[in-house]
Design a protein around this motif. Structure first.
Motif, mmCIF file in Angstrom:
data_model
loop_
_atom_site.group_PDB
_atom_site.id
_atom_site.type_symbol
_atom_site.label_atom_id
_atom_site.label_comp_id
_atom_site.label_asym_id
_atom_site.label_seq_id
_atom_site.Cartn_x
_atom_site.Cartn_y
_atom_site.Cartn_z
ATOM 1 N N ARG A 4 46.664 128.535 40.363
ATOM 2 C CA ARG A 4 47.435 129.689 39.905
ATOM 3 C C ARG A 4 47.580 129.604 38.397
ATOM 4 N NH1 ARG A 4 52.062 130.872 44.381
ATOM 5 N NH2 ARG A 4 50.662 130.915 46.143
ATOM 6 N N GLU A 10 53.229 135.442 39.820
ATOM 7 C CA GLU A 10 53.884 134.662 40.870
ATOM 8 C C GLU A 10 54.777 135.560 41.723
ATOM 9 O OE1 GLU A 10 53.906 131.497 42.147
ATOM 10 O OE2 GLU A 10 52.105 131.305 40.941
ATOM 11 N N SER A 13 60.829 135.835 45.496
ATOM 12 C CA SER A 13 61.537 136.126 46.740
ATOM 13 C C SER A 13 62.779 136.976 46.487
ATOM 14 C CB SER A 13 61.915 134.833 47.458
ATOM 15 O OG SER A 13 62.709 134.031 46.620
ATOM 16 N N TYR A 67 48.382 135.733 46.100
ATOM 17 C CA TYR A 67 49.178 134.502 46.134
ATOM 18 C C TYR A 67 50.191 134.537 47.277
ATOM 19 C CZ TYR A 67 47.476 133.329 41.412
ATOM 20 O OH TYR A 67 46.713 133.018 40.331
ATOM 21 N N ALA A 68 50.801 135.685 47.498
ATOM 22 C CA ALA A 68 51.762 135.819 48.592
ATOM 23 C C ALA A 68 51.062 135.637 49.936
ATOM 24 C CB ALA A 68 52.454 137.183 48.524
ATOM 25 N N ASP A 71 50.389 131.959 50.417
ATOM 26 C CA ASP A 71 51.617 131.266 50.809
ATOM 27 C C ASP A 71 51.915 131.470 52.299
ATOM 28 O OD1 ASP A 71 51.894 130.447 48.192
ATOM 29 O OD2 ASP A 71 53.416 131.955 47.692
ATOM 30 N N ARG A 72 51.723 132.708 52.790
ATOM 31 C CA ARG A 72 51.949 132.971 54.213
ATOM 32 C C ARG A 72 50.975 132.184 55.085
ATOM 33 N NH1 ARG A 72 52.333 138.251 52.306
ATOM 34 N NH2 ARG A 72 50.343 138.838 53.223
ATOM 35 N N ALA A 74 49.541 129.296 54.315
ATOM 36 C CA ALA A 74 49.918 127.887 54.252
ATOM 37 C C ALA A 74 51.117 127.601 55.159
ATOM 38 C CB ALA A 74 50.232 127.495 52.824
ATOM 39 N N LYS A 75 52.098 128.514 55.190
ATOM 40 C CA LYS A 75 53.234 128.338 56.083
ATOM 41 C C LYS A 75 52.817 128.397 57.542
ATOM 42 C CE LYS A 75 56.919 129.931 53.075
ATOM 43 N NZ LYS A 75 57.943 130.957 52.829
#
Length: 80
Positions: A4, A10, A13, A67-68, A71-72, A74-75
């Motif tokens: 990144r 970025e 939230s 990027y979001a 992240d989803r 990876a979770k």
């Protein structure tokens, strides 16, 4: 390679929901990158949606969405 490199893109939230409401951002787009969509739509309206303008804003918004999504993913992998 990769990573990144753009801190401007970025996902956040905590969003300013009042600013998104006043900018008339649809509910479906008020996600972690909605703060970038406000500036992108403002640029688009001022340039009559000409595709040759607002390239930086569009790229930053799309990068934030990517990027979001990463992240989803990876979770989701961490849950399994």
């Amino acid at each position: 390679m990769g990573g990144r490199n753009n801190p401007e893109a970025e996902p956040k939230s905590k969003q300013d929901l009042a600013a998104m409401e006043s900018a008339k951002i649809p509910l479906a787009y008020r996600d972690k990158c909605g703060h970038l969509l406000i500036d992108l739509n403002k640029c688009r309206r001022s340039n009559f949606y000409n595709p040759h303008y607002c390239g930086h804003e569009r790229h930053t918004y799309e990068e934030c969405e990517y990027y979001a999504w990463m992240d989803r993913c990876a979770k989701k992998k961490a849950q399994a």
